[in-house]
Design a protein around this motif. Structure first.
Motif, PDB file in Angstrom:
ATOM      1  N   MET A  15       0.814  -1.210   0.000  1.00  0.00           N
ATOM      2  CA  MET A  15       0.000   0.000   0.000  1.00  0.00           C
ATOM      3  C   MET A  15       0.854   1.270   0.000  1.00  0.00           C
ATOM      4  O   MET A  15       0.326   2.373  -0.136  1.00  0.00           O
ATOM      5  CB  MET A  15      -0.937  -0.004   1.205  1.00  0.00           C
ATOM      6  CG  MET A  15      -2.033  -1.040   1.132  1.00  0.00           C
ATOM      7  SD  MET A  15      -3.194  -0.722  -0.220  1.00  0.00           S
ATOM      8  CE  MET A  15      -4.097   0.676   0.448  1.00  0.00           C
ATOM      9  N   ARG A  16       2.163   1.123   0.121  1.00  0.00           N
ATOM     10  CA  ARG A  16       3.044   2.278   0.020  1.00  0.00           C
ATOM     11  C   ARG A  16       3.229   2.712  -1.426  1.00  0.00           C
ATOM     12  O   ARG A  16       3.751   3.804  -1.682  1.00  0.00           O
ATOM     13  CB  ARG A  16       4.414   1.946   0.625  1.00  0.00           C
ATOM     14  CG  ARG A  16       4.375   1.607   2.113  1.00  0.00           C
ATOM     15  CD  ARG A  16       5.735   1.141   2.591  1.00  0.00           C
ATOM     16  NE  ARG A  16       5.702   0.708   3.978  1.00  0.00           N
ATOM     17  CZ  ARG A  16       6.709   0.087   4.585  1.00  0.00           C
ATOM     18  NH1 ARG A  16       7.846  -0.141   3.915  1.00  0.00           N
ATOM     19  NH2 ARG A  16       6.601  -0.299   5.835  1.00  0.00           N
ATOM     20  N   LYS A  17       2.830   1.864  -2.348  1.00  0.00           N
ATOM     21  CA  LYS A  17       2.925   2.195  -3.769  1.00  0.00           C
ATOM     22  C   LYS A  17       1.774   3.129  -4.150  1.00  0.00           C
ATOM     23  O   LYS A  17       0.608   2.777  -3.996  1.00  0.00           O
ATOM     24  CB  LYS A  17       2.875   0.921  -4.617  1.00  0.00           C
ATOM     25  CG  LYS A  17       4.039  -0.027  -4.413  1.00  0.00           C
ATOM     26  CD  LYS A  17       5.275   0.504  -5.116  1.00  0.00           C
ATOM     27  CE  LYS A  17       6.407  -0.509  -5.081  1.00  0.00           C
ATOM     28  NZ  LYS A  17       7.602  -0.037  -5.815  1.00  0.00           N
ATOM     29  N   TRP A  18       2.116   4.298  -4.659  1.00  0.00           N
ATOM     30  CA  TRP A  18       1.095   5.274  -4.987  1.00  0.00           C
ATOM     31  C   TRP A  18       0.062   4.768  -5.998  1.00  0.00           C
ATOM     32  O   TRP A  18      -1.145   4.994  -5.807  1.00  0.00           O
ATOM     33  CB  TRP A  18       1.734   6.563  -5.492  1.00  0.00           C
ATOM     34  CG  TRP A  18       2.196   7.452  -4.384  1.00  0.00           C
ATOM     35  CD1 TRP A  18       3.475   7.716  -4.016  1.00  0.00           C
ATOM     36  CD2 TRP A  18       1.372   8.199  -3.487  1.00  0.00           C
ATOM     37  NE1 TRP A  18       3.517   8.563  -2.945  1.00  0.00           N
ATOM     38  CE2 TRP A  18       2.234   8.888  -2.600  1.00  0.00           C
ATOM     39  CE3 TRP A  18      -0.004   8.346  -3.334  1.00  0.00           C
ATOM     40  CZ2 TRP A  18       1.760   9.708  -1.586  1.00  0.00           C
ATOM     41  CZ3 TRP A  18      -0.485   9.173  -2.331  1.00  0.00           C
ATOM     42  CH2 TRP A  18       0.383   9.840  -1.474  1.00  0.00           C
ATOM     43  N   LEU A  20      -1.142   1.838  -6.442  1.00  0.00           N
ATOM     44  CA  LEU A  20      -2.082   0.942  -5.760  1.00  0.00           C
ATOM     45  C   LEU A  20      -2.991   1.729  -4.820  1.00  0.00           C
ATOM     46  O   LEU A  20      -4.213   1.509  -4.800  1.00  0.00           O
ATOM     47  CB  LEU A  20      -1.318  -0.126  -4.978  1.00  0.00           C
ATOM     48  CG  LEU A  20      -2.180  -1.042  -4.095  1.00  0.00           C
ATOM     49  CD1 LEU A  20      -3.236  -1.764  -4.916  1.00  0.00           C
ATOM     50  CD2 LEU A  20      -1.315  -2.034  -3.333  1.00  0.00           C
ATOM     51  N   LEU A  21      -2.423   2.632  -4.041  1.00  0.00           N
ATOM     52  CA  LEU A  21      -3.227   3.411  -3.102  1.00  0.00           C
ATOM     53  C   LEU A  21      -4.289   4.230  -3.835  1.00  0.00           C
ATOM     54  O   LEU A  21      -5.461   4.276  -3.419  1.00  0.00           O
ATOM     55  CB  LEU A  21      -2.318   4.328  -2.289  1.00  0.00           C
ATOM     56  CG  LEU A  21      -2.999   5.159  -1.195  1.00  0.00           C
ATOM     57  CD1 LEU A  21      -3.668   4.245  -0.176  1.00  0.00           C
ATOM     58  CD2 LEU A  21      -1.974   6.070  -0.515  1.00  0.00           C
ATOM     59  N   VAL A  24      -7.041   1.858  -5.120  1.00  0.00           N
ATOM     60  CA  VAL A  24      -7.937   1.373  -4.060  1.00  0.00           C
ATOM     61  C   VAL A  24      -8.977   2.434  -3.705  1.00  0.00           C
ATOM     62  O   VAL A  24     -10.181   2.171  -3.678  1.00  0.00           O
ATOM     63  CB  VAL A  24      -7.126   0.980  -2.811  1.00  0.00           C
ATOM     64  CG1 VAL A  24      -8.053   0.737  -1.625  1.00  0.00           C
ATOM     65  CG2 VAL A  24      -6.306  -0.277  -3.085  1.00  0.00           C
ATOM     66  N   VAL A  25      -8.527   3.658  -3.466  1.00  0.00           N
ATOM     67  CA  VAL A  25      -9.446   4.718  -3.029  1.00  0.00           C
ATOM     68  C   VAL A  25     -10.365   5.144  -4.171  1.00  0.00           C
ATOM     69  O   VAL A  25     -11.589   5.269  -4.001  1.00  0.00           O
ATOM     70  CB  VAL A  25      -8.657   5.924  -2.492  1.00  0.00           C
ATOM     71  CG1 VAL A  25      -9.615   7.053  -2.096  1.00  0.00           C
ATOM     72  CG2 VAL A  25      -7.803   5.512  -1.301  1.00  0.00           C
ATOM     73  N   ALA A 138      -2.084  -7.119  -3.787  1.00  0.00           N
ATOM     74  CA  ALA A 138      -2.540  -5.831  -4.303  1.00  0.00           C
ATOM     75  C   ALA A 138      -3.978  -5.921  -4.822  1.00  0.00           C
ATOM     76  O   ALA A 138      -4.819  -5.061  -4.525  1.00  0.00           O
ATOM     77  CB  ALA A 138      -1.614  -5.358  -5.425  1.00  0.00           C
ATOM     78  N   TRP A 141      -6.453  -5.999  -2.040  1.00  0.00           N
ATOM     79  CA  TRP A 141      -6.744  -4.679  -1.492  1.00  0.00           C
ATOM     80  C   TRP A 141      -7.725  -3.923  -2.378  1.00  0.00           C
ATOM     81  O   TRP A 141      -8.649  -3.262  -1.894  1.00  0.00           O
ATOM     82  CB  TRP A 141      -5.452  -3.871  -1.333  1.00  0.00           C
ATOM     83  CG  TRP A 141      -4.631  -4.248  -0.137  1.00  0.00           C
ATOM     84  CD1 TRP A 141      -3.399  -4.849  -0.136  1.00  0.00           C
ATOM     85  CD2 TRP A 141      -4.968  -4.058   1.238  1.00  0.00           C
ATOM     86  NE1 TRP A 141      -2.959  -5.054   1.143  1.00  0.00           N
ATOM     87  CE2 TRP A 141      -3.895  -4.564   2.016  1.00  0.00           C
ATOM     88  CE3 TRP A 141      -6.062  -3.507   1.895  1.00  0.00           C
ATOM     89  CZ2 TRP A 141      -3.901  -4.532   3.399  1.00  0.00           C
ATOM     90  CZ3 TRP A 141      -6.065  -3.472   3.280  1.00  0.00           C
ATOM     91  CH2 TRP A 141      -4.990  -3.981   4.018  1.00  0.00           C
ATOM     92  N   GLY A 145     -11.439  -2.777  -1.237  1.00  0.00           N
ATOM     93  CA  GLY A 145     -11.868  -1.388  -1.333  1.00  0.00           C
ATOM     94  C   GLY A 145     -13.165  -1.239  -2.111  1.00  0.00           C
ATOM     95  O   GLY A 145     -14.051  -0.458  -1.729  1.00  0.00           O
TER      96      GLY A 145
END
Length: 215
Positions: A15-18, A20-21, A24-25, A138, A141, A145
């Motif tokens: 989740m530190r990978k932009w 992926l983050l 998800v959002v 990934a 996640w 989400g």
């Protein structure tokens, strides 16, 4: 068959990978819009026989057609945001005449046109930004989400329908999708350009070699 190598990081580190983050959002907001849309359509046309099913089928068919058509289109860093914006505009359209079957049907077509293409670019961005060993977590996640987004969108839509009617519900859904699109557009600098590279990053871990005796 090729098996996935073990991940080199603790659970949650991906989740530190932009990319992926953001996926998800943003995808959670898009799927929340779908949840609100479906709830509002059911509420608006529940007494009109098969109308509800037909309207939701229209969205599904439009999504399938758009997915096939867009399958050969290159995915640029801005594709996630622009495709998601189409979903938001379609869902938001229905808020202006939530009880007009023809208007809502047109809104479903617009939302459907952005549906499959936007989901495709979410997953493509994730798979192209991580090593193969990290993709399973990934995608889990991203799926989580989306499930959370669907539940929140449906629940909020139910509250708004009881209070003010289905128009408010789809309006809320459209705004959530546009927020997801805005987030993706703001994140263009950290998203991969899939016109140049697609597919998981190369794993650099050691590959076991089996020595077989010569006959």
């Amino acid at each position: 068959p090729r098996s996935a190598p073990p991940a080199a990081h603790r659970m949650g580190a991906v989740m530190r990978k932009w990319p992926l983050l953001i996926a998800v959002v943003s995808s959670a907001l898009i799927v929340a819009a779908f949840g609100a849309n479906e709830t509002a359509v059911v509420a608006a046309f529940q007494r009109q026989g098969a109308t509800t099913g037909v309207l939701l089928a229209v969205l599904s068919v439009a999504s399938a057609v758009a997915g096939v058509v867009s399958s050969r289109m290159a995915m640029a860093p801005w594709s996630m945001g622009t495709r998601s914006a189409v979903v938001g505009l379609g869902v938001l359209m229905a808020a202006f005449a939530p009880h007009n079957v023809w208007w809502v049907g047109a809104a479903q077509i617009v939302a459907g046109i952005g549906s499959a293409p936007s989901l495709a670019v979410f997953f493509a961005n994730v798979s192209s930004s991580l090593k193969f060993a990290d993709t399973a977590e990934a995608f889990a996640w991203v799926g989580t989400g989306q499930l959370v987004g669907s539940g929140i969108g449906s629940a909020l839509a139910g509250v708004l329908i009881d209070a003010w009617g289905p128009g408010w519900a789809v309006g809320m859904g459209g705004i959530m999708a546009l927020l997801g699109a805005g987030l993706a557009l703001a994140a263009i600098p950290v998203l991969p350009d899939l016109r140049r590279h697609s597919g998981p990053l190369t794993d650099t871990s050691a590959v076991p070699v089996i020595h077989r005796p010569r006959p």
